[in-house]
Enzyme design. Structure first.
Site, PDB file in Angstrom:
ATOM      1  N   TYR A 106       1.209   3.417  12.783  1.00 41.09           N
ATOM      2  CA  TYR A 106       0.946   3.141  11.370  1.00 41.09           C
ATOM      3  C   TYR A 106      -0.513   2.755  11.125  1.00 41.09           C
ATOM      4  CZ  TYR A 106       2.332  -1.917  12.087  1.00 41.09           C
ATOM      5  OH  TYR A 106       2.477  -3.222  12.482  1.00 41.09           O
ATOM      6  N   GLU A 107      -0.906   2.880   9.867  1.00 43.35           N
ATOM      7  CA  GLU A 107      -2.303   2.720   9.427  1.00 43.35           C
ATOM      8  C   GLU A 107      -3.237   3.713  10.114  1.00 43.35           C
ATOM      9  OE1 GLU A 107      -2.545   1.186   6.876  1.00 43.35           O
ATOM     10  OE2 GLU A 107      -0.750  -0.048   6.957  1.00 43.35           O
ATOM     11  N   GLY A 108      -2.719   4.867  10.450  1.00 42.41           N
ATOM     12  CA  GLY A 108      -3.507   5.908  11.101  1.00 42.41           C
ATOM     13  C   GLY A 108      -3.256   5.911  12.593  1.00 42.41           C
ATOM     14  N   ARG A 110      -6.470  -1.571   9.288  1.00 37.48           N
ATOM     15  CA  ARG A 110      -6.659  -1.027  10.635  1.00 37.48           C
ATOM     16  C   ARG A 110      -7.202  -2.087  11.584  1.00 37.48           C
ATOM     17  NH1 ARG A 110      -8.851   5.124   9.102  1.00 37.48           N
ATOM     18  NH2 ARG A 110      -6.749   5.940   8.696  1.00 37.48           N
ATOM     19  N   MET A 114       0.865  -1.174   0.000  1.00 40.13           N
ATOM     20  CA  MET A 114       0.000   0.000   0.000  1.00 40.13           C
ATOM     21  C   MET A 114       0.905   1.228   0.000  1.00 40.13           C
ATOM     22  SD  MET A 114      -3.147   0.837   2.601  1.00 40.13           S
ATOM     23  CE  MET A 114      -2.234   0.350   4.057  1.00 40.13           C
TER      24      MET A 114
END
Length: 594
Positions: free
Chosen positions: A438-440, A297, A161
């Site tokens: 990571y991933e928000g 997430r 990604m």
């Protein structure tokens, strides 16, 4: 002691909390019986314990390395990855039409936890492939699905990604990577992407990059971003013009190569510009990428549970063996194992309760997603999917924040030896630290919970979960058991705090956004405690009904549930107070005084 997968607790959650008996009645899940789930989990436990867990320490000590654009993974990773994909684990939850097994997400989530407990760095590669598969299933053309997904499931190829750029972290409106249309079709991509997990490695023949970039005529901001497939190796065997400039040197997850990728630097065999193809419609890239991000997430929330479980197991084992000091109650005249000391027991129970509560909530969330995908009734699908979407930022944010606390306690249980790398406790602490980022970040998850999940519908969905908590309160009270009644009292107070905060967030979300968002992370954590407490209430009731054959497991489960409610739920009141009374002080200090 190495890793021992908690299969019994996972099966308990699936059967008694996540409603596996209900899922098996839905179209497409007829074969997902408890016997099937147990067989899958037991085989996954055997594989992760024997093949993956032994590589965890080796990866930390001998991480992936970069040389002239090539990345070599930790010795043993390549062989273990081949065992992983040959065993069918990459396709566990993906459609049989593309070579997967089509099992429910809740079963796959339990297996994902095992893989991440065994070796977080290794597990990141399959996680990104899962996300790429989900994005292509949703937004890819039929031709793209059949060209890429079977190879991703088979492990011949892996996925990535590509969002982040040096100037564009969480704010993707700043993405500058560009895609230039070519005569005759296709695109050439130019730009740099950073923090790309497994962006380059030696474990598969090809890497399928999903890349956010802008078309020349794209509008500014997030609405101008499109999504592209850019394979490392093209179908004709030529090396594409995407190059790994370096990999990062990190605090944790050292064996997982985190790559800087350069597109269009002229280093491939195709001329200048990486050849790619668009996914779906132009300027809808962020929408498509969110499919991948949402799957990731949830998976990162599962990673938090996984690291916490591993840290707990190591600490408990050490506490049983480490002899130090006489017991304070005078029950022995000689020094005893530290597990006998009250504060060590408090730390271990905190670790255990947080881990089990988070696991229960995550598996219930996965089950909601399964119903949202498979139920024949459209209203039921929408209702369950909305509930799952509400839980995703909580599962991600709460479980990962929890993992840092648990891993830190694991170091503390070890005492001075926990600070020494050779014991291994520190690795879990270091590895856990990335999970809230990571991933928000947790703040990104909390902003999502406030804006999209609470303010947008006036708190309706948030309050529906409060009603679910109220239902378990009533059933705990009805049991007449003193322990259950004490738990119910604690859930009542936590629910009241939650309802007050929801009302505050809804009332202030639009007229006083700084006040609402100043409390966003405390709101997320409060939600996590209450909803995990809701599941611990359900778990206590289910454990109380178990047969005598499960006596020791049932006793341990009831005690753990009671501890969670007694020690974790009181945190809700202080979180509420900080939100309701502390909003103004967050923004009171002028910027120039920092």
């Amino acid at each position: 002691m190495s890793y021992i997968a908690p299969v019994k607790d996972m099966m308990f959650c699936l059967e008694h909390l996540a409603g596996l008996d209900m899922l098996v009645k839905l179209p497409g899940h007829e074969e997902a019986t408890p016997d099937t789930a147990r067989a899958v989990l037991q085989e996954c436990a055997r594989f992760t314990e024997d093949a993956i867990a032994p590589l965890n320490w080796a990866g930390d000590q001998n991480p992936s390395s970069w040389n002239a654009g090539q990345v070599t993974t930790t010795p043993g990773f390549k062989q273990a990855f081949r065992q992983f994909v040959d065993g069918g684990w990459q396709g566990l939850q993906h459609p049989a039409d593309f070579g997967g097994q089509g099992l429910p997400k809740c079963i796959a989530a339990a297996c994902t936890e095992m893989l991440n407990s065994a070796n977080l760095s290794f597990a990141l590669c399959p996680l990104l492939s899962d996300g790429a598969i989900e994005a292509l299933l949703t937004a890819g053309s039929e031709e793209q699905k059949h060209r890429y997904i079977p190879q991703l499931i088979s492990g011949e190829w892996t996925g990535t990604m590509n969002l982040t750029e040096p100037q564009a972290g969480s704010d993707l409106s700043l993405v500058r990577a560009r895609a230039v249309p070519q005569d005759g079709g296709g695109y050439r991509l130019f730009g740099q992407k950073i923090f790309i997990t497994y962006g380059e490695h030696d474990m598969a023949d090809n890497i399928v990059h999903l890349v956010l970039a802008r078309l020349p005529d794209a509008p500014a901001g997030v609405k101008g971003i499109s999504l592209f497939i850019v394979p490392k190796v093209l179908p004709d065997g030529r090396r594409n013009d995407v190059w790994c400039a370096s990999i990062e040197h990190k605090l944790g997850i050292k064996a997982s190569p985190t790559a800087v990728l350069v597109y269009g630097d002229g280093k491939g065999e195709v001329g200048e510009g990486a050849i790619g193809e668009i996914v779906g419609e132009p300027s809808r890239g962020l929408e498509y990428m969110f499919i991948m991000m949402n799957a990731a997430r949830f998976a990162v929330g599962t990673q938090g549970i996984a690291v916490a479980e591993r840290a707990y197991q190591k600490a408990a084992n050490y506490a049983r063996d480490r002899v130090q000091s006489r017991p304070v109650d005078g029950s022995a005249q000689e020094s005893v194992a530290i597990v006998h000391h009250p504060d060590v027991r408090r730390m271990l129970m905190t670790m255990r309760a947080l881990t089990e509560g988070s696991r229960a909530l995550a598996l219930v969330g996965a089950s909601l997603h399964d119903v949202g995908r498979a139920h024949p009734d459209e209203v039921q699908r929408a209702t369950h999917e909305a509930a799952y979407e509400f839980l995703v930022p909580i599962i991600k944010g709460f479980s990962t924040e929890m993992s840092i606390e648990v891993a830190s306690l694991g170091v503390q249980v070890h005492g001075g030896m926990g600070f020494i790398e050779e014991t291994g406790a520190a690795q879990f602490y270091r590895d856990a630290r990335i999970l809230t980022i990571y991933e928000g970040t947790t703040a990104v998850q909390a902003n999502d919970l406030v804006g999209r999940k609470t303010v947008r519908d006036g708190g309706a969905l948030a309050l529906s979960f409060a009603r679910r908590a109220a239902d378990v309160e009533n059933r705990l009270l009805a049991s007449g058991h003193a322990q259950a009644m004490a738990m119910a009292s604690q859930i009542v107070q936590a629910r009241a705090a939650y309802e007050q905060v929801v009302a505050f967030i809804v009332a202030n979300g639009k007229p006083r956004p700084n006040a609402a968002y100043a409390g966003s992370v405390p709101y997320l954590m409060l939600s996590g405690y209450l909803l995990a407490g809701w599941q611990m209430g359900e778990a206590w009731l289910a454990a109380d009904a178990l047969t005598q054959a499960d006596g020791s497991f049932a006793q341990a489960k009831r005690v753990t549930c009671a501890f969670f409610c007694a020690h974790m739920l009181p945190r809700c009141a202080s979180l509420r107070d900080s939100i309701l009374q502390g909003a103004d002080s967050v923004m009171a200090l002028p910027v120039e005084m920092f």
